[in-house]
Design a protein around this motif. Structure first.
Motif, PDB file in Angstrom:
ATOM      1  N   VAL A  14     -20.352  -5.649  23.519  1.00  0.00           N
ATOM      2  CA  VAL A  14     -18.915  -5.369  23.592  1.00  0.00           C
ATOM      3  C   VAL A  14     -18.526  -4.965  25.014  1.00  0.00           C
ATOM      4  O   VAL A  14     -17.541  -5.458  25.581  1.00  0.00           O
ATOM      5  CB  VAL A  14     -18.521  -4.280  22.569  1.00  0.00           C
ATOM      6  CG1 VAL A  14     -17.091  -3.797  22.814  1.00  0.00           C
ATOM      7  CG2 VAL A  14     -18.673  -4.807  21.157  1.00  0.00           C
ATOM      8  N   VAL A  15     -19.285  -4.070  25.624  1.00  0.00           N
ATOM      9  CA  VAL A  15     -19.007  -3.632  26.994  1.00  0.00           C
ATOM     10  C   VAL A  15     -19.116  -4.815  27.957  1.00  0.00           C
ATOM     11  O   VAL A  15     -18.299  -4.988  28.873  1.00  0.00           O
ATOM     12  CB  VAL A  15     -19.953  -2.481  27.403  1.00  0.00           C
ATOM     13  CG1 VAL A  15     -19.834  -2.198  28.891  1.00  0.00           C
ATOM     14  CG2 VAL A  15     -19.640  -1.234  26.597  1.00  0.00           C
ATOM     15  N   GLY A  16     -20.125  -5.665  27.755  1.00  0.00           N
ATOM     16  CA  GLY A  16     -20.290  -6.844  28.609  1.00  0.00           C
ATOM     17  C   GLY A  16     -19.114  -7.797  28.504  1.00  0.00           C
ATOM     18  O   GLY A  16     -18.621  -8.325  29.511  1.00  0.00           O
ATOM     19  N   LEU A  17     -18.625  -8.029  27.283  1.00  0.00           N
ATOM     20  CA  LEU A  17     -17.481  -8.920  27.089  1.00  0.00           C
ATOM     21  C   LEU A  17     -16.209  -8.340  27.714  1.00  0.00           C
ATOM     22  O   LEU A  17     -15.415  -9.063  28.324  1.00  0.00           O
ATOM     23  CB  LEU A  17     -17.264  -9.194  25.593  1.00  0.00           C
ATOM     24  CG  LEU A  17     -18.326 -10.087  24.926  1.00  0.00           C
ATOM     25  CD1 LEU A  17     -18.076 -10.165  23.426  1.00  0.00           C
ATOM     26  CD2 LEU A  17     -18.295 -11.478  25.545  1.00  0.00           C
ATOM     27  N   ILE A  18     -16.003  -7.044  27.550  1.00  0.00           N
ATOM     28  CA  ILE A  18     -14.830  -6.404  28.150  1.00  0.00           C
ATOM     29  C   ILE A  18     -14.885  -6.502  29.674  1.00  0.00           C
ATOM     30  O   ILE A  18     -13.889  -6.816  30.340  1.00  0.00           O
ATOM     31  CB  ILE A  18     -14.712  -4.943  27.695  1.00  0.00           C
ATOM     32  CG1 ILE A  18     -14.342  -4.893  26.209  1.00  0.00           C
ATOM     33  CG2 ILE A  18     -13.677  -4.192  28.526  1.00  0.00           C
ATOM     34  CD1 ILE A  18     -14.377  -3.503  25.607  1.00  0.00           C
ATOM     35  N   SER A  19     -16.063  -6.274  30.241  1.00  0.00           N
ATOM     36  CA  SER A  19     -16.227  -6.373  31.699  1.00  0.00           C
ATOM     37  C   SER A  19     -15.943  -7.793  32.183  1.00  0.00           C
ATOM     38  O   SER A  19     -15.260  -8.000  33.194  1.00  0.00           O
ATOM     39  CB  SER A  19     -17.633  -5.955  32.113  1.00  0.00           C
ATOM     40  OG  SER A  19     -17.871  -4.609  31.751  1.00  0.00           O
ATOM     41  N   ALA A  20     -16.453  -8.789  31.460  1.00  0.00           N
ATOM     42  CA  ALA A  20     -16.210 -10.180  31.840  1.00  0.00           C
ATOM     43  C   ALA A  20     -14.728 -10.522  31.753  1.00  0.00           C
ATOM     44  O   ALA A  20     -14.186 -11.230  32.613  1.00  0.00           O
ATOM     45  CB  ALA A  20     -17.025 -11.108  30.935  1.00  0.00           C
ATOM     46  N   ALA A  21     -14.039 -10.003  30.737  1.00  0.00           N
ATOM     47  CA  ALA A  21     -12.600 -10.256  30.590  1.00  0.00           C
ATOM     48  C   ALA A  21     -11.819  -9.638  31.748  1.00  0.00           C
ATOM     49  O   ALA A  21     -10.886 -10.249  32.286  1.00  0.00           O
ATOM     50  CB  ALA A  21     -12.108  -9.709  29.261  1.00  0.00           C
ATOM     51  N   VAL A  23     -12.945  -9.033  34.798  1.00  0.00           N
ATOM     52  CA  VAL A  23     -13.222  -9.843  35.989  1.00  0.00           C
ATOM     53  C   VAL A  23     -12.395 -11.128  35.965  1.00  0.00           C
ATOM     54  O   VAL A  23     -11.809 -11.550  36.962  1.00  0.00           O
ATOM     55  CB  VAL A  23     -14.728 -10.153  36.106  1.00  0.00           C
ATOM     56  CG1 VAL A  23     -14.988 -11.182  37.186  1.00  0.00           C
ATOM     57  CG2 VAL A  23     -15.505  -8.876  36.392  1.00  0.00           C
ATOM     58  N   ALA A  24     -12.290 -11.772  34.792  1.00  0.00           N
ATOM     59  CA  ALA A  24     -11.512 -13.008  34.670  1.00  0.00           C
ATOM     60  C   ALA A  24     -10.043 -12.761  34.970  1.00  0.00           C
ATOM     61  O   ALA A  24      -9.397 -13.550  35.675  1.00  0.00           O
ATOM     62  CB  ALA A  24     -11.686 -13.594  33.265  1.00  0.00           C
ATOM     63  N   VAL A  25      -9.486 -11.649  34.479  1.00  0.00           N
ATOM     64  CA  VAL A  25      -8.086 -11.319  34.748  1.00  0.00           C
ATOM     65  C   VAL A  25      -7.871 -11.083  36.236  1.00  0.00           C
ATOM     66  O   VAL A  25      -6.882 -11.537  36.824  1.00  0.00           O
ATOM     67  CB  VAL A  25      -7.658 -10.082  33.924  1.00  0.00           C
ATOM     68  CG1 VAL A  25      -6.316  -9.553  34.405  1.00  0.00           C
ATOM     69  CG2 VAL A  25      -7.581 -10.438  32.440  1.00  0.00           C
ATOM     70  N   LEU A  26      -8.781 -10.375  36.878  1.00  0.00           N
ATOM     71  CA  LEU A  26      -8.660 -10.123  38.314  1.00  0.00           C
ATOM     72  C   LEU A  26      -8.708 -11.416  39.117  1.00  0.00           C
ATOM     73  O   LEU A  26      -7.978 -11.590  40.101  1.00  0.00           O
ATOM     74  CB  LEU A  26      -9.754  -9.156  38.773  1.00  0.00           C
ATOM     75  CG  LEU A  26      -9.630  -7.717  38.258  1.00  0.00           C
ATOM     76  CD1 LEU A  26     -10.849  -6.897  38.655  1.00  0.00           C
ATOM     77  CD2 LEU A  26      -8.355  -7.077  38.784  1.00  0.00           C
ATOM     78  N   ALA A  30      -5.704 -12.950  41.478  1.00  0.00           N
ATOM     79  CA  ALA A  30      -5.951 -13.162  42.905  1.00  0.00           C
ATOM     80  C   ALA A  30      -5.721 -14.599  43.350  1.00  0.00           C
ATOM     81  O   ALA A  30      -5.521 -14.860  44.536  1.00  0.00           O
ATOM     82  CB  ALA A  30      -7.385 -12.744  43.244  1.00  0.00           C
ATOM     83  N   LEU A  31      -5.709 -15.565  42.435  1.00  0.00           N
ATOM     84  CA  LEU A  31      -5.587 -16.976  42.803  1.00  0.00           C
ATOM     85  C   LEU A  31      -4.354 -17.311  43.642  1.00  0.00           C
ATOM     86  O   LEU A  31      -4.467 -18.083  44.601  1.00  0.00           O
ATOM     87  CB  LEU A  31      -5.623 -17.852  41.544  1.00  0.00           C
ATOM     88  CG  LEU A  31      -7.026 -18.070  40.946  1.00  0.00           C
ATOM     89  CD1 LEU A  31      -6.932 -18.919  39.683  1.00  0.00           C
ATOM     90  CD2 LEU A  31      -7.946 -18.736  41.953  1.00  0.00           C
TER      91      LEU A  31
END
Length: 199
Positions: A14-21, A23-26, A30-31
């Motif tokens: 769960v923590v890994g998925l939240i962290s990945a989400a 990072v994806a939002v950031l 930034a794009l």
């Protein structure tokens, strides 16, 4: 294999998925700044290619000598940072519907600064004319739909036709002509005139 106490596989997932989400939002946020960042990095490596160095105030010592000198730092920033903004300097004749006046005055063009962006187009011409050009403009332009007024020894004539706003100002042997199509930064003609006729 012995498991280490205190670890929970489900919690770790769960923590890994939240962290990945996160990072994806950031990355998505930034794009939009990526092209600007790459352009800035390129300028740092090889110096600016087309845009003159930004200054706090227009050049001193008489009328502006190049397009950059027409703009205060805040106005320059608003033009440069407009979406898809491109400045093209030239010595082209003024862009105006008052072609008869241009022919009559035969201005000697010092510079024409044409901005194009996703917001529209702005073309500004600084030229030398006879000292009576303001009086001639005030007589000739009202018949072409311009409203003229005299101030500080200069004559300013303006005309609005839908998305097109034209401003012609003359005084002291100088002519400043601006044509704005769809793109109208706040008091653009007045701010440019302040640079041309600075005390």
């Amino acid at each position: 294999m012995t498991r280490v106490g205190g670890r929970n596989a489900i919690f770790a997932w769960v923590v890994g998925l939240i962290s990945a989400a996160i990072v994806a939002v950031l990355v998505v946020l930034a794009l939009p700044m990526l092209p600007t960042s790459l352009a800035w990095l390129g300028d740092q490596v090889k110096g600016p290619v087309s845009a003159p160095e930004a200054r706090d105030e227009p050049a001193e010592g008489g009328a502006p000598a190049e397009c950059r000198d027409l703009y205060s730092q805040p106005l320059w920033a608003s033009l440069v940072w407009a979406p898809d903004s491109v400045l093209t300097p030239s010595r082209d004749l003024p862009t105006t519907t008052a072609t008869g006046l241009v022919e009559a005055l035969a201005p000697t063009v010092r510079m024409t600064c044409t901005w194009r962006s996703a917001e529209g187009e702005i073309s500004t011409t600084l030229a030398e004319v006879a000292t009576d050009a303001g009086a001639i403009a005030a007589t000739a332009l009202p018949t072409a739909g311009f409203a003229c007024a005299a101030s500080d020894g200069r004559t300013r004539c303006t005309r609005t036709d839908g998305e097109l706003v034209e401003t012609i100002e003359a005084g002291g042997g100088l002519w400043l002509s601006t044509s704005q199509t769809s793109w109208q930064p706040a008091d653009y003609p007045g701010r440019v005139a302040d640079a041309v006729w600075a005390d």
